[in-house]
Design an enzyme around this catalytic site. Structure first.
Site, mmCIF file in Angstrom:
data_model
loop_
_atom_site.group_PDB
_atom_site.id
_atom_site.type_symbol
_atom_site.label_atom_id
_atom_site.label_comp_id
_atom_site.label_asym_id
_atom_site.label_seq_id
_atom_site.Cartn_x
_atom_site.Cartn_y
_atom_site.Cartn_z
ATOM 1 N N ASP A 65 -92.728 -86.376 41.474
ATOM 2 C CA ASP A 65 -92.625 -87.311 42.602
ATOM 3 C C ASP A 65 -92.879 -86.638 43.951
ATOM 4 O O ASP A 65 -92.874 -85.426 44.078
ATOM 5 C CB ASP A 65 -91.261 -88.005 42.605
ATOM 6 C CG ASP A 65 -90.090 -87.016 42.632
ATOM 7 O OD1 ASP A 65 -90.209 -85.928 42.048
ATOM 8 O OD2 ASP A 65 -89.057 -87.337 43.255
ATOM 9 N N GLU A 68 -87.261 -86.641 41.073
ATOM 10 C CA GLU A 68 -86.384 -85.491 41.362
ATOM 11 C C GLU A 68 -85.720 -85.637 42.719
ATOM 12 O O GLU A 68 -84.608 -85.168 42.935
ATOM 13 C CB GLU A 68 -87.192 -84.182 41.315
ATOM 14 C CG GLU A 68 -86.334 -82.916 41.296
ATOM 15 C CD GLU A 68 -85.714 -82.569 42.638
ATOM 16 O OE1 GLU A 68 -84.540 -82.159 42.656
ATOM 17 O OE2 GLU A 68 -86.375 -82.708 43.680
ATOM 18 N N GLU A 69 -86.424 -86.297 43.641
ATOM 19 C CA GLU A 69 -85.973 -86.320 45.038
ATOM 20 C C GLU A 69 -84.938 -87.398 45.316
ATOM 21 O O GLU A 69 -84.519 -87.555 46.452
ATOM 22 C CB GLU A 69 -87.182 -86.546 45.978
ATOM 23 C CG GLU A 69 -88.263 -85.479 45.885
ATOM 24 C CD GLU A 69 -87.872 -84.168 46.559
ATOM 25 O OE1 GLU A 69 -86.751 -84.078 47.086
ATOM 26 O OE2 GLU A 69 -88.688 -83.237 46.539
ATOM 27 N N ARG A 74 -83.228 -65.615 39.429
ATOM 28 C CA ARG A 74 -81.808 -65.348 39.666
ATOM 29 C C ARG A 74 -80.990 -65.826 38.473
ATOM 30 O O ARG A 74 -80.849 -67.034 38.255
ATOM 31 C CB ARG A 74 -81.320 -66.055 40.930
ATOM 32 C CG ARG A 74 -79.856 -65.728 41.208
ATOM 33 C CD ARG A 74 -79.289 -66.420 42.426
ATOM 34 N NE ARG A 74 -77.899 -66.044 42.562
ATOM 35 C CZ ARG A 74 -77.472 -64.967 43.227
ATOM 36 N NH1 ARG A 74 -78.331 -64.173 43.831
ATOM 37 N NH2 ARG A 74 -76.194 -64.676 43.286
ATOM 38 N N HIS A 117 -90.446 -79.816 52.459
ATOM 39 C CA HIS A 117 -90.020 -81.073 53.101
ATOM 40 C C HIS A 117 -90.439 -81.145 54.566
ATOM 41 O O HIS A 117 -89.803 -81.849 55.353
ATOM 42 C CB HIS A 117 -88.496 -81.297 52.971
ATOM 43 C CG HIS A 117 -88.036 -81.522 51.556
ATOM 44 N ND1 HIS A 117 -87.018 -82.384 51.221
ATOM 45 C CD2 HIS A 117 -88.462 -81.006 50.394
ATOM 46 C CE1 HIS A 117 -86.831 -82.376 49.907
ATOM 47 N NE2 HIS A 117 -87.699 -81.536 49.387
HETATM 48 NI NI NI Z 1 -88.717 -80.040 44.871
#
Ligand code: NI
Length: 403
Positions: free
Chosen positions: A83, A141-142, A182, A368
């Site tokens: 998305d 996802e957002e 990580r 973003h």
């Molecule tokens: Ni993302």
């Protein structure tokens, strides 16, 4: 068998195609849970290339099961989110978004393209790996509740039970050609705070005759910082930020109400629940002192993302083998939210970062933002490394099951 040179060779050969695919996706971004064209594109792409069929399990999400040797013996997963964001693109590029106000400003076009590239490599080398590799194209996802949670409810990790999952995310703080890992705690749970303070407005000259929601709001903003600095255990990272405050009075007008929004992020479910209560209590009690009314809502977002120690350590050493030790870095804890966290709460997961920056070309805007863009050289790494990690894990997983 040493597959690194072969994988690198295929990744290099398909890199021009990958750039073309990424640009197509970049030009046609779609908002969360509205990825209809994207899903159509993916369905015909995988069909045409002979990878199999996109199994659609939600309106705009699905997966393709790639079969290696002994396909029923084991199964692992790879995930790409598909998305885009409600941002008006400002990049002056020929492949700029054709959907004004919608933009792939979080690199999900790169994730999707990299997974398609990885599929091509896995397809060409299918006699060299064991089991099944489920390639997940995930919507939304957002946006809360997150496409991952919906896909999981619809069985994306079932039938048969998926044993591990790996995913990648672009990172404009790392140069293209590098990747970061990580193990353990990586991304935070991310919850939304909404507070409305209802006082009694009036002339700014006579605050004693009013209930001033602005000064109350100021107290609440200050006091909420005590939740994270004086109530959380020192070992638990957490962040609270108020990012929106609306008080529509004037120089001489005290408004009736103040509205605020913010975010709370942490890495511990117990503390998360406790903090939600403390946030509400703080706002309500301060309002009560001053006879104001208070509405507080803390809306739950994604859980925290924990990278499986073992899988992530393995992936990191595999990346060093594939790219060279100088191309692999350790990541710091990163308190953004990411719905890949839902997978990580259920099965061993590894979420790593794909470097996409190129300072010289000015490609280093943050995620973003309307100027976010990537060095497309990163696609070759994104596809090649993902295929390599999948093959290593598929074979390791198979051997450990057999052993
Ligand atoms: Ni993302």
């Amino acid at each position: 068998m040493n597959l690194e040179p072969q994988i690198q060779e295929i990744a290099r050969k398909i890199s021009a195609d990958l750039i073309e695919t990424r640009r197509h996706l970049h030009m046609h971004p779609e908002l969360s849970f509205q990825e209809f064209q994207t899903t159509e594109f993916l369905a015909s792409y995988v069909e045409e290339k002979g990878y199999g069929t996109l199994e659609r399990i939600t309106e705009t999400g699905g997966y393709v099961d790639l079969k290696g040797v002994n396909p029923d013996s084991s199964i692992i997963a790879l995930r790409a989110d598909i998305d885009a964001l409600p941002i008006l693109e400002q990049n002056e590029v020929e492949y700029r978004s054709k959907n004004p106000g919608v933009m792939h400003a979080c690199g999900h076009d790169v994730h999707t393209t990299s997974l398609l590239g990885a599929m091509e490599i896995l397809h060409q080398l299918k006699e060299f790996w064991q089991g099944t590799i489920r390639c997940i194209f995930q919507p939304g996802e957002e946006r809360i509740p997150g496409g991952a949670s919906i896909m999981i409810n619809e069985g994306v990790l079932k039938n048969p039970d998926v044993q591990s999952i790996q995913g990648q995310h672009v990172m404009p703080l790392l140069p293209a050609g590098t990747v970061g890992f990580r193990p353990g705690l990586y991304m935070a749970s991310a919850d939304e705070i909404y507070i409305r303070i209802k006082g009694k407005g009036g002339h700014g000259a006579h605050p004693h005759m009013n209930i001033d929601p602005v000064t109350i709001a100021a107290s609440i903003i200050q006091e909420l910082q005590f939740v994270v600095s004086r109530h959380a255990k020192p070992a638990i990272p957490n962040v609270l930020s108020i990012g929106k405050v609306i008080a529509e009075g004037a120089t001489n007008v005290i408004p009736d109400e103040v509205y605020m929004e913010g975010t709370f992020r942490t890495y511990n479910e117990e503390w998360r629940a406790e903090a939600h209560k403390l946030i509400a209590k703080t706002a309500q009690n301060i309002c009560a002192i001053h006879d104001a009314k208070c509405e507080v809502e803390v809306r739950k977002g994604y859980p925290f993302l924990k990278n499986d120690e073992n899988l992530t350590a393995l992936a990191r050493s595999r990346a060093e083998k594939y790219l060279g030790t100088d191309k692999v870095v350790d990541l710091e804890i990163w308190p953004a939210g990411e719905d890949f966290a839902y997978y990580s709460q259920i099965i061993p997961a590894c979420f790593y970062r794909l470097g996409t920056a190129n300072e010289e070309k000015g490609l280093n805007s943050m995620l973003h933002t309307p100027n976010f863009n990537v060095d497309e050289k990163s696609l070759e790494v994104g596809a090649g490394l993902m295929a390599y990690l999948a093959i290593c894990e598929a074979n390791e997983n198979h051997n450990s099951k057999a052993g």
